[in-house]
Design an enzyme around this catalytic site. Structure first.
Site, mmCIF file in Angstrom:
data_model
loop_
_atom_site.group_PDB
_atom_site.id
_atom_site.type_symbol
_atom_site.label_atom_id
_atom_site.label_comp_id
_atom_site.label_asym_id
_atom_site.label_seq_id
_atom_site.Cartn_x
_atom_site.Cartn_y
_atom_site.Cartn_z
ATOM 1 N N HIS A 76 -7.374 4.662 1.675
ATOM 2 C CA HIS A 76 -6.768 4.336 0.376
ATOM 3 C C HIS A 76 -6.847 5.469 -0.634
ATOM 4 O O HIS A 76 -6.267 5.384 -1.713
ATOM 5 C CB HIS A 76 -7.402 3.071 -0.202
ATOM 6 C CG HIS A 76 -7.005 1.830 0.521
ATOM 7 N ND1 HIS A 76 -5.780 1.246 0.372
ATOM 8 C CD2 HIS A 76 -7.677 1.082 1.429
ATOM 9 C CE1 HIS A 76 -5.707 0.180 1.140
ATOM 10 N NE2 HIS A 76 -6.843 0.058 1.795
ATOM 11 N N GLU A 124 -16.364 4.343 3.208
ATOM 12 C CA GLU A 124 -14.990 4.612 2.798
ATOM 13 C C GLU A 124 -14.994 5.358 1.479
ATOM 14 O O GLU A 124 -16.001 5.341 0.769
ATOM 15 C CB GLU A 124 -14.244 3.270 2.627
ATOM 16 C CG GLU A 124 -14.110 2.545 3.940
ATOM 17 C CD GLU A 124 -13.490 1.168 3.825
ATOM 18 O OE1 GLU A 124 -12.935 0.832 2.767
ATOM 19 O OE2 GLU A 124 -13.582 0.439 4.816
ATOM 20 N N LYS A 175 -0.321 3.842 4.615
ATOM 21 C CA LYS A 175 -0.424 3.597 3.182
ATOM 22 C C LYS A 175 0.427 4.627 2.430
ATOM 23 O O LYS A 175 1.633 4.598 2.554
ATOM 24 C CB LYS A 175 -1.889 3.567 2.800
ATOM 25 C CG LYS A 175 -2.450 2.188 3.162
ATOM 26 C CD LYS A 175 -3.733 2.133 3.824
ATOM 27 C CE LYS A 175 -3.968 0.703 4.308
ATOM 28 N NZ LYS A 175 -5.089 0.597 5.227
ATOM 29 N N SER A 227 -11.204 -1.316 0.118
ATOM 30 C CA SER A 227 -9.876 -1.930 0.101
ATOM 31 C C SER A 227 -9.792 -3.249 -0.664
ATOM 32 O O SER A 227 -8.709 -3.624 -1.085
ATOM 33 C CB SER A 227 -9.349 -2.097 1.520
ATOM 34 O OG SER A 227 -10.298 -2.735 2.328
ATOM 35 N N HIS A 238 -14.139 -1.622 6.057
ATOM 36 C CA HIS A 238 -12.993 -2.277 6.692
ATOM 37 C C HIS A 238 -13.375 -2.877 8.047
ATOM 38 O O HIS A 238 -14.200 -2.326 8.771
ATOM 39 C CB HIS A 238 -11.904 -1.213 6.899
ATOM 40 C CG HIS A 238 -10.564 -1.753 7.257
ATOM 41 N ND1 HIS A 238 -10.119 -1.828 8.550
ATOM 42 C CD2 HIS A 238 -9.552 -2.230 6.481
ATOM 43 C CE1 HIS A 238 -8.893 -2.322 8.563
ATOM 44 N NE2 HIS A 238 -8.515 -2.565 7.316
ATOM 45 N N ASP A 262 -13.876 7.033 5.931
ATOM 46 C CA ASP A 262 -12.524 6.490 6.015
ATOM 47 C C ASP A 262 -11.871 6.632 4.639
ATOM 48 O O ASP A 262 -12.317 6.030 3.668
ATOM 49 C CB ASP A 262 -12.626 5.010 6.448
ATOM 50 C CG ASP A 262 -11.270 4.339 6.613
ATOM 51 O OD1 ASP A 262 -10.308 4.763 5.962
ATOM 52 O OD2 ASP A 262 -11.194 3.368 7.396
ATOM 53 N N ASN A 273 0.824 -1.220 0.000
ATOM 54 C CA ASN A 273 0.000 0.000 0.000
ATOM 55 C C ASN A 273 0.853 1.263 0.000
ATOM 56 O O ASN A 273 0.339 2.362 0.191
ATOM 57 C CB ASN A 273 -0.893 0.033 1.240
ATOM 58 C CG ASN A 273 -1.789 -1.171 1.324
ATOM 59 O OD1 ASN A 273 -2.318 -1.621 0.315
ATOM 60 N ND2 ASN A 273 -1.970 -1.701 2.521
HETATM 61 C C1 LIG Z 1 -5.586 -0.003 6.333
HETATM 62 C C2 LIG Z 1 -6.937 0.459 6.708
HETATM 63 C C3 LIG Z 1 -7.253 0.764 8.029
HETATM 64 C C4 LIG Z 1 -6.304 0.485 9.158
HETATM 65 O O1 LIG Z 1 -5.279 1.366 9.195
HETATM 66 P P1 LIG Z 1 -3.924 0.956 9.946
HETATM 67 O O2 LIG Z 1 -3.252 2.240 10.181
HETATM 68 O O3 LIG Z 1 -3.196 0.033 9.028
HETATM 69 O O4 LIG Z 1 -4.309 0.276 11.207
HETATM 70 C C5 LIG Z 1 -8.492 1.290 8.286
HETATM 71 N N1 LIG Z 1 -9.387 1.497 7.308
HETATM 72 C C6 LIG Z 1 -9.128 1.165 6.027
HETATM 73 C C7 LIG Z 1 -10.156 1.378 4.982
HETATM 74 C C8 LIG Z 1 -7.898 0.629 5.685
HETATM 75 O O5 LIG Z 1 -7.639 0.282 4.438
#
Ligand SMILES: *Cc1c(COP(=O)(O)O)cnc(C)c1O
Length: 391
Positions: free
Chosen positions: A215, A183, A243, A187, A138, A212, A52
């Site tokens: 990505h 989101e 990421k 993901s 997620h 969220d 990522n």
């Molecule tokens: C990776 C991810 C998370 C978690 O984030 P981390 O910092 O890796 O714990 C939360 N939400 C989404 C959509 C993600 O892709």
């Protein structure tokens, strides 16, 4: 005297079950080429199509330099939780910069995206609240919703008529508040949500909105500020630093009042040691670089388009992907595993995604592209995918 029961039998049984269904998860310690996309496992070399680190920032000299600088000046640990003595000037400064760059009143750091999602939602909703989340959010958001004790309903993936129906029903109940949770980029599918319509629904039904953008951040939106940056009416914007930022941790961009509330009520913020100064240094540099990386982003989007077009020409289904996450839907688990083994044998490191992460019959190979991939890397993958189709 009867023999004591084996109190660890449950561990063995559970692991055996995973092994029998070919779903045992294992850690694979990798060696890697610094700054590149080649990785090594058990002496074999692979091109990594499963990272990522979209902008290749985790090995960027400026991030490393500032991480070292901050370590030299502030040490490697922050020594306490934020509300005790763990808030150093650098934590506050980074929060201020994040708020400035993302155009919100405030920002608040968290140690990970997972931690943020599992603690922010429970702080913001209670047993009298309703949380409506997209079916494909997620795991951390699902855990957060469950921990909150709110009534938790899922709307069909990106089906906003379903969300509207649930909002309509809810408006006749007596919830103290309603949260919509989704989101920007999903993901496992790499598709996007329709934020324009979702913000409108939130407004119409007076619901709160939690987005969220893990990505999207760094990759999408104007100057790479994510897709949530383009919309008003989002109450919580979650960005993850693991990421495109090339580091670790997360932040919430929100109003000043929301921030003060979270400082007082989010237990995962209150009872956790403040982020390491080393990481803060790296993130400070990443925040400086990301808005200026439009050239890198344009190249990445060219690669994404090229790969998606070519792979579809070869007969692969990539769903509604519209980001650096490109799934190739295979269907059955066994077929997906044998494709992933075939790609591994050809020096291509990809992830096989299977139930329960995705629904049955939707097993897939998930590819992520980064600025560090060259056309030659992508062509190598395309060649193997073409050969597999013809075998
Ligand atoms: C990776 C991810 C998370 C978690 O984030 P981390 O910092 O890796 O714990 C939360 N939400 C989404 C959509 C993600 O892709």
């Amino acid at each position: 005297m009867s023999e004591k029961e084996d109190k660890f039998k449950f561990l063995r049984d559970a692991l055996d079950e995973r092994r029998a269904s070919h779903r045992l998860r294992e850690l694979k310690p990798l060696a890697f080429e610094f700054g590149g996309v080649n990785i090594k496992f058990n002496g074999q070399s692979y091109i990594n199509f499963s990272s990522n680190d979209y902008l290749g920032l985790r090995h960027h000299p400026l991030l490393i330099q500032r991480a070292k600088e901050y370590a030299d000046k502030y040490g490697v640990g922050s020594g306490a939780s934020r509300l005790v003595t763990g808030t150093l000037t650098i934590h506050s400064e980074l929060e201020k910069k994040l708020a400035d760059v993302f155009g919100t009143e405030a920002a608040l750091l968290f140690n990970s995206g997972y931690q943020a999602n599992t603690t922010v939602l429970p702080a913001l909703a209670d047993r009298n609240s309703l949380i409506l989340a997209d079916k494909k959010v997620h795991n951390s958001l699902i855990q957060g919703a469950l921990l909150s004790n709110a009534t938790f309903k899922r709307f069909k993936h990106n089906k906003l008529d379903h969300l509207e129906k649930l909002l309509q029903e809810a408006s006749e109940s007596s919830y103290n508040r309603i949260w919509i949770v989704t989101e920007t980029v999903f993901s496992m599918d790499g598709d996007r949500s329709d934020l324009a319509s979702i913000t409108q629904l939130a407004e119409q039904f007076n619901a709160l909105l939690y987005i969220d953008d893990a990505h999207g951040l760094g990759v999408l939106g104007k100057n790479g500020l994510g897709l949530s940056d383009e919309h008003h009416g989002i109450d919580i914007r979650l960005g993850a630093f693991g990421k495109a930022f090339g580091g670790s941790g997360a932040f919430v961009a929100c109003s000043e009042e929301m921030k003060q509330y979270l400082i007082n009520y989010a237990s995962g913020f209150i009872y956790s040691t403040a982020m390491s100064p080393t990481v803060i240094g790296a993130l400070d540099a990443a925040l400086e670089l990301i808005p200026s990386m439009n050239k890198e982003r344009a190249d990445l989007h060219d690669h994404i388009e090229y790969f998606r077009n070519e792979v579809e020409t070869l007969g692969w289904e990539t769903g509604a992907s519209n980001s650096a996450i490109i799934p190739m839907i295979v269907g059955e688990e066994e077929e997906t595993l044998s494709l992933s083994n075939y790609l591994l044998e050809n020096g291509l490191w990809v992830s096989a995604i299977r139930p329960p992460t995705v629904e049955k019959g939707a097993s897939r190979i998930r590819i992520t592209l980064t600025t560090k991939h060259t056309k030659a890397h992508i062509d190598q993958l395309l060649k193997a995918l073409g050969a597999w189709k013809k075998r």
